[in-house]
Design a protein around this motif. Structure first.
Motif, PDB file in Angstrom:
ATOM      1  N   LEU A   1       0.945  -1.106   0.115  1.00 35.59           N
ATOM      2  CA  LEU A   1       0.143  -0.024   0.123  1.00 35.59           C
ATOM      3  C   LEU A   1       0.899   1.178  -0.060  1.00 35.59           C
ATOM      4  O   LEU A   1       0.427   2.192  -0.643  1.00 35.59           O
ATOM      5  CB  LEU A   1      -0.971  -0.024   1.326  1.00 35.59           C
ATOM      6  N   ALA A   2       1.918   1.155   0.626  1.00 33.40           N
ATOM      7  CA  ALA A   2       2.875   2.445   0.668  1.00 33.40           C
ATOM      8  C   ALA A   2       3.397   2.475  -0.941  1.00 33.40           C
ATOM      9  O   ALA A   2       3.817   3.694  -1.287  1.00 33.40           O
ATOM     10  CB  ALA A   2       4.105   2.052   1.775  1.00 33.40           C
ATOM     11  N   VAL A   3       3.940   1.447  -1.425  1.00 34.52           N
ATOM     12  CA  VAL A   3       3.988   1.553  -2.797  1.00 34.52           C
ATOM     13  C   VAL A   3       3.300   2.353  -3.641  1.00 34.52           C
ATOM     14  O   VAL A   3       3.344   3.074  -4.288  1.00 34.52           O
ATOM     15  CB  VAL A   3       4.798   0.244  -3.238  1.00 34.52           C
ATOM     16  N   LEU A   4       1.934   1.740  -3.545  1.00 31.50           N
ATOM     17  CA  LEU A   4       0.865   2.166  -4.349  1.00 31.50           C
ATOM     18  C   LEU A   4       0.665   3.719  -4.029  1.00 31.50           C
ATOM     19  O   LEU A   4       0.398   4.361  -4.936  1.00 31.50           O
ATOM     20  CB  LEU A   4      -0.254   1.460  -3.993  1.00 31.50           C
ATOM     21  N   PHE A   5       0.529   4.106  -2.703  1.00 35.34           N
ATOM     22  CA  PHE A   5       0.199   5.553  -2.375  1.00 35.34           C
ATOM     23  C   PHE A   5       1.515   6.589  -2.842  1.00 35.34           C
ATOM     24  O   PHE A   5       1.208   7.457  -3.374  1.00 35.34           O
ATOM     25  CB  PHE A   5      -0.019   5.838  -1.057  1.00 35.34           C
ATOM     26  N   GLY A   6       2.562   5.964  -3.110  1.00 36.06           N
ATOM     27  CA  GLY A   6       3.876   6.554  -3.703  1.00 36.06           C
ATOM     28  C   GLY A   6       3.680   6.790  -4.969  1.00 36.06           C
ATOM     29  O   GLY A   6       4.457   7.573  -5.405  1.00 36.06           O
ATOM     30  N   LEU A   7       2.835   6.366  -5.549  1.00 34.73           N
ATOM     31  CA  LEU A   7       2.694   6.453  -7.017  1.00 34.73           C
ATOM     32  C   LEU A   7       2.009   7.856  -7.465  1.00 34.73           C
ATOM     33  O   LEU A   7       1.851   8.322  -8.594  1.00 34.73           O
ATOM     34  CB  LEU A   7       2.172   5.290  -7.809  1.00 34.73           C
ATOM     35  N   TYR A   8       1.134   8.213  -6.452  1.00 38.85           N
ATOM     36  CA  TYR A   8       0.221   9.280  -6.766  1.00 38.85           C
ATOM     37  C   TYR A   8       1.036  10.745  -6.611  1.00 38.85           C
ATOM     38  O   TYR A   8       1.999  10.900  -5.815  1.00 38.85           O
ATOM     39  CB  TYR A   8      -0.985   9.273  -5.584  1.00 38.85           C
ATOM     40  N   PRO A   9       0.371  11.579  -7.319  1.00 36.75           N
ATOM     41  CA  PRO A   9       1.040  13.129  -7.292  1.00 36.75           C
ATOM     42  C   PRO A   9       0.902  13.727  -5.925  1.00 36.75           C
ATOM     43  O   PRO A   9       0.013  13.371  -5.068  1.00 36.75           O
ATOM     44  CB  PRO A   9       0.015  13.838  -8.167  1.00 36.75           C
ATOM     45  N   PHE A  10       1.886  14.137  -5.384  1.00 33.24           N
ATOM     46  CA  PHE A  10       2.203  14.978  -4.215  1.00 33.24           C
ATOM     47  C   PHE A  10       2.139  14.030  -2.922  1.00 33.24           C
ATOM     48  O   PHE A  10       2.479  14.709  -1.858  1.00 33.24           O
ATOM     49  CB  PHE A  10       1.093  16.050  -3.973  1.00 33.24           C
ATOM     50  N   VAL A  11       2.287  12.841  -3.124  1.00 28.78           N
ATOM     51  CA  VAL A  11       2.517  11.705  -2.169  1.00 28.78           C
ATOM     52  C   VAL A  11       3.618  11.173  -2.204  1.00 28.78           C
ATOM     53  O   VAL A  11       4.476  10.987  -1.396  1.00 28.78           O
ATOM     54  CB  VAL A  11       1.338  10.796  -2.203  1.00 28.78           C
ATOM     55  N   GLY A  12       4.201  10.530  -3.322  1.00 31.53           N
ATOM     56  CA  GLY A  12       5.330  10.205  -3.930  1.00 31.53           C
ATOM     57  C   GLY A  12       6.179  10.992  -4.738  1.00 31.53           C
ATOM     58  O   GLY A  12       5.953  12.086  -5.065  1.00 31.53           O
TER      59      GLY A  12
END
Length: 193
Positions: free
Chosen positions: A65-76
């Motif tokens: 989930l951390a990898v997934l959320f890291g793909l989004y703008p301004f998060v990752g």
């Protein structure tokens, strides 16, 4: 086809979008479609990482989930600030466009043939926003037929141009939908000239 040329056109679009999305159903459609569009855009730019690590990876669920959320703008770190803003605006326009198209087709009894310009704008917008790298690869294949594949190295924004084209196409599509509703009523309120 008429192009937006002045502030009255921008006001028309803003008023029509506000009137259509004053209905909770159309507002929800805009939000859900924009969210789904954002997810599709983000995943399409990182499809191998998504499949190999997030979906079928051996990491713990919280790490995936951390990898997934890291793909989004301004998060990752997958997007620069400019790319993130453009991607979020394209996703918002995508949602608004679909809700307005749905409103036009359902409430104003417009046929799909009459609303096909907006549908085409959405399709082209999705293709452009979905994957700047894929857009570059497809364009390279087309240009290579003419011996000009190296032209892509001259793109100054490394593929961001495709997302900007998608943004313009979606904005025009929203404008044309609003213009098509001009002189009518949206949720009981007249849309001005």
């Amino acid at each position: 086809m008429r192009l937006p040329t002045n502030t009255d056109d921008a006001r028309l679009v803003a008023r029509t979008v506000r009137l259509v999305n004053s209905s909770p159903a159309y507002a929800a459609l805009s939000a859900v479609t924009g969210f789904v569009g954002l997810n599709l855009f983000v995943v399409s730019q990182n499809i191998n990482l998504f499949i190999n690590v997030v979906v079928s990876g051996t990491l713990a669920l919280d790490a995936r989930l951390a990898v997934l959320f890291g793909l989004y703008p301004f998060v990752g770190t997958a997007f620069t600030a400019t790319e993130g803003v453009v991607l979020l605006v394209v996703a918002a326009f995508f949602g608004v466009n679909l809700s307005m198209l749905t409103y036009q087709l359902r409430e104003n009894r417009v046929s799909l043939r009459e609303g096909s310009g907006s549908a085409a704008g959405m399709a082209l917008g999705v293709l452009g926003a979905g994957c700047a790298a894929c857009g570059t690869a497809v364009l390279a294949g087309i240009l290579s037929l003419f011996g000009a594949a190296g032209v892509l190295t001259l793109l100054p924004f490394n593929g961001l141009e495709f997302s900007l084209v998608a943004l313009v196409l979606l904005a025009l599509s929203v404008y044309w939908l609003a213009d098509g509703m001009r002189g009518g009523e949206v949720r009981g309120c007249p849309v001005g000239y």
